[in-house]
Motif scaffolding. Structure first.
Motif, mmCIF file in Angstrom:
data_model
loop_
_atom_site.group_PDB
_atom_site.id
_atom_site.type_symbol
_atom_site.label_atom_id
_atom_site.label_comp_id
_atom_site.label_asym_id
_atom_site.label_seq_id
_atom_site.Cartn_x
_atom_site.Cartn_y
_atom_site.Cartn_z
ATOM 1 N N TYR A 52 0.833 -1.210 0.000
ATOM 2 C CA TYR A 52 0.000 0.000 0.000
ATOM 3 C C TYR A 52 0.866 1.258 0.000
ATOM 4 C CZ TYR A 52 -3.348 3.517 1.468
ATOM 5 O OH TYR A 52 -4.105 4.650 1.542
ATOM 6 N N VAL A 56 1.029 4.094 -2.913
ATOM 7 C CA VAL A 56 0.762 5.504 -2.632
ATOM 8 C C VAL A 56 1.924 6.365 -3.110
ATOM 9 C CG1 VAL A 56 0.532 7.195 -0.764
ATOM 10 C CG2 VAL A 56 -0.845 5.124 -0.726
ATOM 11 N N GLU A 68 -10.529 8.925 -4.513
ATOM 12 C CA GLU A 68 -10.189 8.586 -3.143
ATOM 13 C C GLU A 68 -10.886 7.322 -2.686
ATOM 14 O OE1 GLU A 68 -10.323 11.651 -0.241
ATOM 15 O OE2 GLU A 68 -9.586 13.148 -1.646
ATOM 16 N N VAL A 69 -12.121 7.147 -3.124
ATOM 17 C CA VAL A 69 -12.870 5.941 -2.792
ATOM 18 C C VAL A 69 -13.600 5.458 -4.034
ATOM 19 C CG1 VAL A 69 -13.189 6.444 -0.339
ATOM 20 C CG2 VAL A 69 -14.854 7.279 -1.975
ATOM 21 N N VAL A 77 -14.583 1.903 -0.691
ATOM 22 C CA VAL A 77 -13.248 1.442 -0.298
ATOM 23 C C VAL A 77 -12.181 2.262 -1.021
ATOM 24 C CG1 VAL A 77 -13.937 -0.923 0.240
ATOM 25 C CG2 VAL A 77 -13.259 -0.354 -2.064
ATOM 26 N N ASP A 78 -11.000 2.267 -0.433
ATOM 27 C CA ASP A 78 -9.833 2.913 -1.048
ATOM 28 C C ASP A 78 -9.302 1.971 -2.131
ATOM 29 O OD1 ASP A 78 -7.487 4.167 -1.692
ATOM 30 O OD2 ASP A 78 -6.599 4.027 0.306
ATOM 31 N N PRO A 79 -9.217 2.421 -3.378
ATOM 32 C CA PRO A 79 -8.787 1.511 -4.449
ATOM 33 C C PRO A 79 -7.365 0.977 -4.252
ATOM 34 C CG PRO A 79 -8.960 3.753 -5.281
ATOM 35 C CD PRO A 79 -9.517 3.759 -3.896
ATOM 36 N N ALA A 81 -5.859 0.451 -1.403
ATOM 37 C CA ALA A 81 -5.885 -0.527 -0.322
ATOM 38 C C ALA A 81 -6.404 -1.876 -0.812
ATOM 39 C CB ALA A 81 -6.736 -0.014 0.836
#
Length: 104
Positions: A52, A56, A68-69, A77-79, A81
């Motif tokens: 992750y 980033v 962001e989601v 969800v965070d893509p 993550a």
């Protein structure tokens, strides 16, 4: 329906990855202080966290615009993550299959 399928797939990958890691630890001759399951779970979380952070940094360095989601079914969800978790879950399965594929 899609959310349920996603969670079932993620749970199946999690169980398979955890079993592969436990098998690796049980087959090693190193004396373990912690149980193989706790070591495998800690390693999976550490690998997912490292992936992750790398994603980033890569997205930040390349200045890639990502949402962001994202919505998977009804879940936000965070893509990055999700990608990191899926890669971390697939990694032990690939490592388990690699010697068999390489031997052919």
């Amino acid at each position: 329906m899609l959310t349920l399928f996603f969670f079932c797939l993620l749970l199946l990958l999690f169980i398979l990855a955890l079993r592969a890691k436990v098998g690796f630890y049980r087959s090693s001759n190193v004396e373990a202080v912690a149980s193989p399951v706790s070591r495998a779970l800690a390693e999976l979380v550490a690998i997912a966290g490292g992936i992750y952070l790398s994603l980033v940094l890569l997205v930040s360095f390349l200045k890639i615009s990502l949402p962001e989601v994202i919505a998977i079914g009804g879940l936000m969800v965070d893509p990055l993550a999700v990608v990191a978790l899926v890669i971390a879950l697939i990694q032990p399965l690939v490592l388990g299959l690699w010697p068999r594929l390489k031997g052919r």
